[in-house]
Design an enzyme around this catalytic site. Structure first.
Site: not given
Ligand code: F3S
Length: 301
Positions: A233, A141
């Site tokens: 995660s 990102e």
């Protein structure tokens, strides 16, 4: 989602109550990108459909996508004539243009929150601010955002890294969408003391915060709690960490098969949450397994 009650009203013993967190699983951005990929395959007329990097951090869902004909690739290995799905993290504008110039069909799965961050970073940059991003420079990102501003930004992952910056004049900040609001605030406080002018952009996404808030509430009400998510995660691990403050037995599992029935002996209420990359079908399979265990424990043979 509401609490689910055991389906077996006829059970002899007391069954365990299974309670789902009010908010859990896929965030809007990931859901949108995955739905987009399935739509692309429906319309592909046999042409390859690829995603640039894994669409989500969930190997079971990636496998499922692959079975349906959606493969993961990188920029150098995209077959001709492909439909390319841009994942929710987004890409640099340069990467976008490079794909377009190859005549590939692009479907932009960039999360709207990430688009907002890209726009804010560009606005700050064009207004002459020194851009400081609270986040990890190597995260896709942030790499995408840096592409909008010629890589001219500081990225700080921690308060210490912010403290290590020299004094600055006009500073504009954005945050990685998934950073904790507390950490962003701490970094802002450091930057405020270092800069003549500070413009703060609120770019944290609520989705992960909603799952965090829901698990905080749920963890106070259950004796055992399963968080479904990948072991790598960050988002799922953070949920476990939060849950353990009130429910020390909170456990991260990747699949329903990891639930050990013996761990649930004597448990009256069990909670379920899931990371932002966990699809509904995996949540459902965990609930099914818990129901089976509940009935079995209530009716020993
Ligand atoms: Fe988007 Fe937030 Fe998900 S930024 S990808 S909705 S975690």
């Amino acid at each position: 989602m509401p609490a689910t009650r055991p389906p077996d009203g006829k059970s002899e013993g007391k069954t365990m109550e299974i309670v789902l967190a009010e908010s859990l699983g896929f965030c809007m951005g990931v859901k949108r990108a995955v739905d987009m990929a399935y739509r692309a395959i429906e319309k592909s007329d046999g042409r390859p459909v690829v995603t640039l990097g894994p669409l989500i951090h969930n190997s079971q869902e990636i496998e499922r996508l692959q079975k349906d004909g959606i493969s993961v690739t990188d920029e150098d290995a995209i077959p001709e004539n492909s439909t390319v799905i841009i994942r929710a993290h987004g890409v640099t504008p340069q990467a976008f243009e490079a794909l377009k110039s190859r005549g590939l069909k692009i479907m932009d799965g960039t999360c709207p929150y990430v688009h907002y961050s890209q726009r804010k970073a560009l606005e700050l940059y064009e207004a002459g601010y020194t851009v400081v991003i609270a986040g990890d420079r190597n995260h896709p990102e942030i790499r995408g955002i840096l592409g909008y501003i010629n890589d001219e930004a500081y990225a700080v992952k921690t308060v210490e890294e912010a403290q290590a910056l020299a004094n600055l004049d006009r500073v504009g900040t954005i945050a990685q969408t998934t950073i904790s609001p507390k950490k962003y605030q701490a970094i802002i406080d450091v930057l405020r003391a270092k800069s003549r002018e500070l413009k703060v952009c609120e770019t944290i996404c609520d989705a992960t915060e909603e799952n965090q808030k829901a698990i905080r509430e749920l963890s106070a009400e259950v004796e055992m709690l399963y968080v479904i998510g990948g072991s790598h995660s960050a988002n799922s691990n953070k949920l476990v960490e939060t849950a353990r403050e009130k429910c020390p037995r909170a456990t991260l599992i990747e699949t329903a098969g990891e639930i050990n029935a013996e761990d649930l002996r004597g448990v009256n209420r069990v909670g379920v949450s899931a990371g932002a990359s966990t699809p509904d079908w995996m949540i459902q399979s965990v609930v099914e397994r818990l129901r089976e265990i509940s009935v079995r424990l209530a009716n020993p043979r």
